[in-house]
Design an enzyme around this catalytic site. Structure first.
Site, PDB file in Angstrom:
ATOM      1  N   GLY A  14       0.785  -1.232   0.000  1.00 27.49           N
ATOM      2  CA  GLY A  14       0.000   0.000   0.000  1.00 27.49           C
ATOM      3  C   GLY A  14       0.811   1.274   0.000  1.00 27.49           C
ATOM      4  O   GLY A  14       0.372   2.292   0.546  1.00 27.49           O
ATOM      5  N   ASN A  16       1.350   3.071  -2.643  1.00 24.81           N
ATOM      6  CA  ASN A  16       0.578   4.024  -3.452  1.00 24.81           C
ATOM      7  C   ASN A  16      -0.580   4.591  -2.642  1.00 24.81           C
ATOM      8  O   ASN A  16      -0.868   5.781  -2.718  1.00 24.81           O
ATOM      9  CB  ASN A  16       0.075   3.351  -4.733  1.00 24.81           C
ATOM     10  CG  ASN A  16       1.145   3.320  -5.811  1.00 24.81           C
ATOM     11  OD1 ASN A  16       1.492   4.355  -6.385  1.00 24.81           O
ATOM     12  ND2 ASN A  16       1.696   2.137  -6.070  1.00 24.81           N
ATOM     13  N   ARG A  93      -6.116  -8.910  -8.118  1.00 24.24           N
ATOM     14  CA  ARG A  93      -7.168  -9.790  -8.629  1.00 24.24           C
ATOM     15  C   ARG A  93      -7.635  -9.262  -9.970  1.00 24.24           C
ATOM     16  O   ARG A  93      -7.741  -8.026 -10.148  1.00 24.24           O
ATOM     17  CB  ARG A  93      -8.387  -9.842  -7.685  1.00 24.24           C
ATOM     18  CG  ARG A  93      -8.095 -10.263  -6.274  1.00 24.24           C
ATOM     19  CD  ARG A  93      -7.491 -11.632  -6.156  1.00 24.24           C
ATOM     20  NE  ARG A  93      -8.333 -12.700  -6.692  1.00 24.24           N
ATOM     21  CZ  ARG A  93      -7.893 -13.941  -6.882  1.00 24.24           C
ATOM     22  NH1 ARG A  93      -6.638 -14.264  -6.626  1.00 24.24           N
ATOM     23  NH2 ARG A  93      -8.718 -14.852  -7.348  1.00 24.24           N
ATOM     24  N   ILE A  94      -7.920 -10.160 -10.878  1.00 24.79           N
ATOM     25  CA  ILE A  94      -8.484  -9.744 -12.157  1.00 24.79           C
ATOM     26  C   ILE A  94      -9.979  -9.533 -11.957  1.00 24.79           C
ATOM     27  O   ILE A  94     -10.667 -10.407 -11.422  1.00 24.79           O
ATOM     28  CB  ILE A  94      -8.215 -10.807 -13.241  1.00 24.79           C
ATOM     29  CG1 ILE A  94      -6.707 -10.875 -13.495  1.00 24.79           C
ATOM     30  CG2 ILE A  94      -8.978 -10.484 -14.524  1.00 24.79           C
ATOM     31  CD1 ILE A  94      -6.292 -11.987 -14.422  1.00 24.79           C
ATOM     32  N   ASN A 109      -6.390   2.288 -12.658  1.00 24.16           N
ATOM     33  CA  ASN A 109      -5.387   1.300 -12.253  1.00 24.16           C
ATOM     34  C   ASN A 109      -4.014   1.876 -12.532  1.00 24.16           C
ATOM     35  O   ASN A 109      -3.855   2.729 -13.404  1.00 24.16           O
ATOM     36  CB  ASN A 109      -5.567  -0.001 -13.046  1.00 24.16           C
ATOM     37  CG  ASN A 109      -4.584  -1.080 -12.609  1.00 24.16           C
ATOM     38  OD1 ASN A 109      -4.330  -1.241 -11.411  1.00 24.16           O
ATOM     39  ND2 ASN A 109      -4.010  -1.804 -13.550  1.00 24.16           N
ATOM     40  N   HIS A 111      -0.224   0.469 -13.548  1.00 24.02           N
ATOM     41  CA  HIS A 111       0.473  -0.735 -13.993  1.00 24.02           C
ATOM     42  C   HIS A 111       1.958  -0.405 -14.148  1.00 24.02           C
ATOM     43  O   HIS A 111       2.306   0.599 -14.778  1.00 24.02           O
ATOM     44  CB  HIS A 111      -0.105  -1.217 -15.325  1.00 24.02           C
ATOM     45  CG  HIS A 111       0.584  -2.444 -15.825  1.00 24.02           C
ATOM     46  ND1 HIS A 111       0.323  -3.698 -15.311  1.00 24.02           N
ATOM     47  CD2 HIS A 111       1.567  -2.604 -16.736  1.00 24.02           C
ATOM     48  CE1 HIS A 111       1.106  -4.578 -15.908  1.00 24.02           C
ATOM     49  NE2 HIS A 111       1.863  -3.943 -16.774  1.00 24.02           N
ATOM     50  N   THR A 143     -10.893  -0.927 -18.339  1.00 22.56           N
ATOM     51  CA  THR A 143     -11.970  -1.386 -19.213  1.00 22.56           C
ATOM     52  C   THR A 143     -11.947  -2.916 -19.182  1.00 22.56           C
ATOM     53  O   THR A 143     -11.176  -3.514 -18.426  1.00 22.56           O
ATOM     54  CB  THR A 143     -11.766  -0.887 -20.658  1.00 22.56           C
ATOM     55  OG1 THR A 143     -10.511  -1.398 -21.129  1.00 22.56           O
ATOM     56  CG2 THR A 143     -11.774   0.637 -20.720  1.00 22.56           C
ATOM     57  N   ASP A 147      -5.228  -4.609 -18.459  1.00 20.54           N
ATOM     58  CA  ASP A 147      -4.110  -3.671 -18.667  1.00 20.54           C
ATOM     59  C   ASP A 147      -4.219  -2.951 -20.004  1.00 20.54           C
ATOM     60  O   ASP A 147      -3.202  -2.494 -20.557  1.00 20.54           O
ATOM     61  CB  ASP A 147      -2.745  -4.391 -18.579  1.00 20.54           C
ATOM     62  CG  ASP A 147      -2.483  -4.970 -17.202  1.00 20.54           C
ATOM     63  OD1 ASP A 147      -3.056  -4.452 -16.224  1.00 20.54           O
ATOM     64  OD2 ASP A 147      -1.714  -5.951 -17.113  1.00 20.54           O
ATOM     65  N   GLU A 176       5.589   6.203  -9.400  1.00 19.84           N
ATOM     66  CA  GLU A 176       4.159   5.888  -9.246  1.00 19.84           C
ATOM     67  C   GLU A 176       3.518   6.798  -8.198  1.00 19.84           C
ATOM     68  O   GLU A 176       2.380   7.231  -8.344  1.00 19.84           O
ATOM     69  CB  GLU A 176       3.974   4.424  -8.825  1.00 19.84           C
ATOM     70  CG  GLU A 176       4.363   3.440  -9.898  1.00 19.84           C
ATOM     71  CD  GLU A 176       3.867   2.021  -9.631  1.00 19.84           C
ATOM     72  OE1 GLU A 176       3.635   1.682  -8.459  1.00 19.84           O
ATOM     73  OE2 GLU A 176       3.726   1.284 -10.615  1.00 19.84           O
TER      74      GLU A 176
HETATM   75  C1  GRF Z   1       2.750  -1.165  -7.868  1.00 15.89           C
HETATM   76  O1  GRF Z   1       3.976  -1.436  -8.451  1.00 15.89           O
HETATM   77  C2  GRF Z   1       1.679  -1.082  -8.904  1.00 15.89           C
HETATM   78  O2  GRF Z   1       2.147  -0.649 -10.143  1.00 15.89           O
HETATM   79  C3  GRF Z   1       1.215  -2.501  -9.019  1.00 15.89           C
HETATM   80  O3  GRF Z   1       1.305  -3.028  -7.726  1.00 15.89           O
HETATM   81  C4  GRF Z   1       2.270  -2.298  -6.971  1.00 15.89           C
HETATM   82  C5  GRF Z   1       1.592  -1.821  -5.733  1.00 15.89           C
HETATM   83  O4  GRF Z   1       2.486  -1.396  -4.766  1.00 15.89           O
HETATM   84  N1  GRF Z   1      -0.101  -2.535  -9.611  1.00 15.89           N
HETATM   85  P1  GRF Z   1       1.966  -0.789  -3.398  1.00 15.89           P
HETATM   86  O5  GRF Z   1       1.103  -1.848  -2.722  1.00 15.89           O
HETATM   87  O6  GRF Z   1       1.194   0.457  -3.706  1.00 15.89           O
HETATM   88  O7  GRF Z   1       3.198  -0.509  -2.598  1.00 15.89           O
END
Ligand code: GRF
Length: 222
Positions: A14, A16, A93-94, A109, A111, A143, A147, A176
């Site tokens: 977490g 992000n 999860r997809i 999302n 990626h 969508t 990805d 990110e």
């Molecule tokens: C990130 O690298 C993101 O691009 C991917 O999963 C990772 C999440 O990292 N989808 P965090 O849990 O936010 O540290």
């Protein structure tokens, strides 16, 4: 006018999510982080949410025999928080079309690659193996195509000589934390939308994603 409400979906550390929490706390992002939902009870990001006094929900995917049922439970829980925006932040999860269509145009999302390069897993090692000079991350609308939704913003980082996947991943993660709140800011301000299979900024179709320019000029490509 009240702030848009956002639900953040996580599966892991977490970081992000933390970037969102920090920007909201600093008054830089006009979002109400109304709930953090994880499919894993041990996701470290849940503790970040609790520390920030955000409601947490955990829905274990193992408890559902079918993906559709798991997604129905996600929708039912999330709907209680009336989210304007769903932020997938390392949610591993997809999601089914049922979920995506329910929140159509409202799911973002991130990626860890410069899409359309390297969809799927293991992106950092694949970028190194392919001899890429640049790698990075993409925020996109979700969508039905995995990805594959319209890209909003990308952050590029150089691939350094002798980079390990771990070193490269750390460099990507740092960018990110800049581009994801940036995209959410545009959404919260009503400046971006997903329409006709494209992302639109201020009413103009984005023919290519915005490029984040904040990376250190000291970094050079290999
Ligand atoms: C990130 O690298 C993101 O691009 C991917 O999963 C990772 C999440 O990292 N989808 P965090 O849990 O936010 O540290």
């Amino acid at each position: 006018m009240s702030k848009p409400s956002a639900a953040v979906l996580i599966s892991g550390s977490g970081t992000n999510l933390q970037a969102f929490i920090d920007e909201v706390a600093a008054g830089l992002l006009d979002l109400d982080l109304s709930v953090v939902l994880s499919n894993r009870p041990d996701a470290a990001g849940l503790e970040r949410a609790r520390q920030a006094n955000i409601s947490v929900e955990c829905i274990r995917h193992q408890d559902y025999p079918q993906r559709e049922l798991f997604d129905a439970a996600l929708v039912e829980t999330l709907d209680r928080y009336l989210p304007d925006l769903i932020i997938l932040a390392g949610f591993m999860r997809i999601l089914t079309n049922t979920f995506v269509n329910h929140f159509s145009g409202r799911v973002l999302n991130i990626h860890p690659s410069l899409l359309p390069k390297f969809p799927g897993l293991d992106t950092h090692q694949r970028a190194i193996d392919a001899g890429e000079e640049w790698h990075g991350s993409t925020v996109h609308f979700v969508t039905e195509e995995l990805d594959g939704g319209p890209a909003i913003i990308q952050g590029r980082v150089p691939v350094m000589p002798d980079d390990s996947a771990t070193e490269l991943a750390a460099r990507v993660l740092a960018v990110e934390h800049r581009i994801y709140p940036e995209a959410a800011r545009l959404f919260a301000a009503g400046r971006i939308e997903c329409r006709d299979g494209s992302a639109w900024l201020d009413g103009e179709r984005l023919t290519e994603p915005l490029q984040y320019r904040g990376q250190s000029p000291a970094l050079t490509p290999r």
